[in-house]
Enzyme design. Structure first.
Site, PDB file in Angstrom:
ATOM      1  N   ARG A  86       0.813  -1.204   0.000  1.00 12.76           N
ATOM      2  CA  ARG A  86       0.000   0.000   0.000  1.00 12.76           C
ATOM      3  C   ARG A  86       0.854   1.265   0.000  1.00 12.76           C
ATOM      4  O   ARG A  86       0.315   2.375  -0.062  1.00 12.76           O
ATOM      5  CB  ARG A  86      -0.884   0.017   1.245  1.00 12.76           C
ATOM      6  CG  ARG A  86      -2.364  -0.207   0.932  1.00 12.76           C
ATOM      7  CD  ARG A  86      -3.069  -0.331   2.251  1.00 12.76           C
ATOM      8  NE  ARG A  86      -4.470  -0.113   2.231  1.00 12.76           N
ATOM      9  CZ  ARG A  86      -5.369  -1.098   2.364  1.00 12.76           C
ATOM     10  NH1 ARG A  86      -5.019  -2.346   2.381  1.00 12.76           N
ATOM     11  NH2 ARG A  86      -6.642  -0.806   2.450  1.00 12.76           N
ATOM     12  N   ARG A 158     -17.925  -2.902   9.219  1.00 14.75           N
ATOM     13  CA  ARG A 158     -16.603  -2.526   9.732  1.00 14.75           C
ATOM     14  C   ARG A 158     -16.636  -1.106  10.278  1.00 14.75           C
ATOM     15  O   ARG A 158     -17.239  -0.222   9.670  1.00 14.75           O
ATOM     16  CB  ARG A 158     -15.559  -2.645   8.613  1.00 14.75           C
ATOM     17  CG  ARG A 158     -15.135  -4.067   8.379  1.00 14.75           C
ATOM     18  CD  ARG A 158     -14.257  -4.261   7.170  1.00 14.75           C
ATOM     19  NE  ARG A 158     -13.260  -3.234   6.942  1.00 14.75           N
ATOM     20  CZ  ARG A 158     -12.378  -3.283   5.949  1.00 14.75           C
ATOM     21  NH1 ARG A 158     -12.374  -4.320   5.117  1.00 14.75           N
ATOM     22  NH2 ARG A 158     -11.502  -2.334   5.785  1.00 14.75           N
TER      23      ARG A 158
END
Ligand code: AMP
Length: 214
Positions: A86, A158
């Site tokens: 990432r 989430r």
């Protein structure tokens, strides 16, 4: 073989990973799932990880490496890396690490989805706590509300899928993760797939890439 699944949060990487692993012999290595498992097990770094993930911030490159180092280490296996690398540093660290094992990144599939679609998608996402199946109340609802079709466990939203945290994650993605695409593009083996379509249509295109590479 190592395949990277790239793309912004909510681009469908997890869903494509599920489909790929159903049809092909890949081990799914999701750094997001590994981090959530660390947090659930209350390990040494759980508190720091929880604080970052709940603000939509990236975990340090060192901690991420500590998590994946034992997961992507057998050159006789096929690995599907989801949510990793990432940052540019992670991409370079991964290349160095793989080359020590006599492995390399064989292909990277970047799933593109406009930011507006992502915001809408993540507002409806539900995930199974146990088998990690992914649903969406708007596009792909479970048969029974909040119950996994696959394993009957409860589904959950989430905490980092709330609107303000999604905005932070997208901002980070544009600054920290998108530049990796230049790096991967220069090395070759980077494929773009439009992700603003039904999962099956996206998968049909992903499959063409996998078959070319097999
Ligand atoms: P994901 O499940 O891939 O959407 O990841 C959820 C969160 O975990 C991200 O918003 C980050 O806070 C953290 N995370 C996942 N993968 C990485 C990574 N490769 N580097 C740093 N942080 C990560």
């Amino acid at each position: 073989m190592v395949i990277l699944l790239m793309g912004p949060p909510g681009s469908g990487k997890g869903t494509q990973a599920e489909l790929i692993c159903q049809h092909y012999a890949f081990e799914h290595v999701s750094t997001g799932d590994l981090i959530r498992a660390e947090i659930a097990s209350d390990s040494e770094h759980a508190g720091a990880m929880r604080a970052l993930i709940n603000r939509g911030k990236l975990i340090s490159n060192e901690l991420i490496f500590a998590l994946i180092i034992n997961k992507v280490c057998d050159s006789s296996k096929n690995y599907l890396c989801d949510g990793f690398p990432r940052t540019h540093e992670q991409a370079v660290m991964l290349d160095d690490f793989l080359s020590l094992q006599g492995m390399k990144v064989d292909a990277a599939v970047n799933i593109t989805v406009p930011d507006m679609v992502i915001v809408q998608r993540l507002s409806g996402r539900l995930t199974c706590r146990v088998c990690k199946s992914i649903y969406n109340v708007h596009y792909n609802p479970p048969l029974l509300p909040d119950v996994c079709d696959n394993c009957s466990s409860p589904l959950e939203k989430r905490t980092d899928d709330s609107a303000d945290i999604v905005a932070a994650r997208l901002a980070d993605y544009h600054v920290q993760s998108m530049p990796i695409l230049d790096y991967l593009g220069r090395k070759g083996g980077l494929f773009y797939v439009a992700g603003d379509r039904a999962p099956g249509d996206v998968f049909a295109e992903v499959e063409k890439i996998l078959k070319k590479d097999h």
